[in-house]
Design an enzyme around this catalytic site. Structure first.
Site: not given
Ligand code: NAP
Length: 350
Positions: A11, A168
């Site tokens: 990313g 998460k």
């Protein structure tokens, strides 16, 4: 860790990762960065500039979190893998699982399966979050001094309630479970609060970049909900990843957080510096009012009930002690970030 080996950053075009790539290059490392579309016309300009100013040191690879094996090529020869890619959006979601949980969870599994195949990998640094540590602010009522440490885990989020925190925590848990099944690579997680500070990319959809605009565009004017959060500078988060990667004794989770604050306090800091020409929050909105208008603001009433009015804190002592972290003051982070918003013409004075 061989300093000549390339470092993988997944990313690489993101808000946090862009600083990480820049700092790694500045420190002399070679970086393999993954992006979803290396050919795209806009959004990668800052990475191309970094590539030009560090010839031969930055190589971009195409990889999507949901494509099995997509990270294998980028990982070849890497001893250190920094896995930051994961969606950070909290509003306008149509399918919490598909848009958040699946890329976070299956993506982490996919990247770590590549680590299992790629025999050069020795350490993985995973960008987790304080929301893998707690789900709702009310959870702080059950911890000493309402202050969370690395010992705590988010046990309250679900796909339907607090989907981003859920994404998460399930991703981080999966990472620890996979790490324990082998002994070639170890795992260190960075658990930042809300990351703010100037951005190297103009293309990120990160909630961080939305939040700084909301502080000044009237979204929280005149009253802001009394929501407490940890905040940290993006430049310090990048440094925390690098220290976690290259400090041999680094171990476990690291809360990386500079200040515990709320929107009213952040508005005060910005008003002091930039004056009253912006609609920074002036007051705390009563909880009953926030509860009433919550659906219009894209919040659930359950979220308001469990989060507004509960002061929480985060203990960053482990990151200071073991990684040697020091943190920029909140004022510098906010002022530098808001100045960039003004310089880019994103907001104007009233
Ligand atoms: P960001 O700018 O939106 O970066 C997210 C990155 O994930 C982008 O590079 C994006 O790639 C990539 N990504 C998303 N879905 C993907 C997919 N299906 N396949 C491949 N890549 C995908 O957000 P950020 O704020 O920098 O967040 C980076 C990391 O920090 C995330 O793990 C986030 O949870 C964590 N974090 C952020 C904060 C914060 O306040 N910002 C706080 C704590 C933790 P594209 O460029 O191709 O879209």
């Amino acid at each position: 860790m061989n300093p000549a080996a390339p470092v993988l950053v997944t990313g690489a075009s993101g808000y946090v990762a862009s600083w990480l790539v820049r700092d790694l290059l500045e420190a002399g490392y070679t970086v393999h960065g993954t992006v979803r579309d290396p050919q795209k016309k806009s959004g990668l300009e800052h990475l191309h500039e970094l590539s030009e100013s560090h010839p031969g040191k930055l190589k971009l690879f195409k990889a999507d979190l949901l494509d099995a094996g997509a990270y294998d090529a980028a990982m070849q020869g890497c001893e250190l893998v920094m896995h930051t890619a994961s969606p950070f959006v909290i509003s306008g979601l149509k399918d919490n699982y598909e848009q958040l949980v699946r890329p976070a969870l299956e993506g982490t599994r996919n990247v770590l399966e590549s680590c299992n195949r790629c025999t050069s990998v020795k350490r993985v640094v995973l960008t987790s979050s304080v929301v893998a540590i707690y789900g709702d602010s009310i959870d702080g009522q059950n911890v000493p001094k309402h202050t969370f440490t690395e010992e705590h885990w988010n046990t309250t989020s679900t796909v339907d309630h607090q989907p981003y925190p859920y994404s998460k925590v399930v991703a981080e848990k999966e990472a620890w479970a996979m790490q324990e099944k082998q002994d070639r690579w170890d795992l260190v997680t960075i658990n930042p609060g809300l990351v703010l500070g100037p951005s190297l990319t103009k293309a990120s959809a990160s909630t961080s970049l939305v939040f700084i605009k909301q502080l000044a565009n009237g979204t929280m004017f005149p009253g802001a909900p009394d929501l407490w959060m940890g905040v940290v500078d993006v430049r310090d988060v990048a440094q925390a990843h690098i220290k976690a990667g290259f400090t041999p004794a680094a171990k476990g989770r690291y809360i990386t957080n500079a200040a515990n604050t709320n929107a009213l306090e952040m508005g005060r800091v910005l008003r002091k510096k930039f004056g009253s020409g912006f609609k920074f929050p002036l007051f705390t909105a009563p909880k009953a009012l926030v509860w009433l208008v919550a659906p219009m603001a894209g919040l659930t009433r359950k979220f308001v009930t469990l989060n507004v009015g509960y002061r929480i804190g985060f203990d960053n002592a482990k990151s200071r002690r073991e990684l040697g972290m020091s943190y920029r003051p909140l004022e510098q982070t906010l002022v530098d970030h808001f100045q960039q918003v003004l310089d880019d013409g994103i907001l104007r004075r009233r």
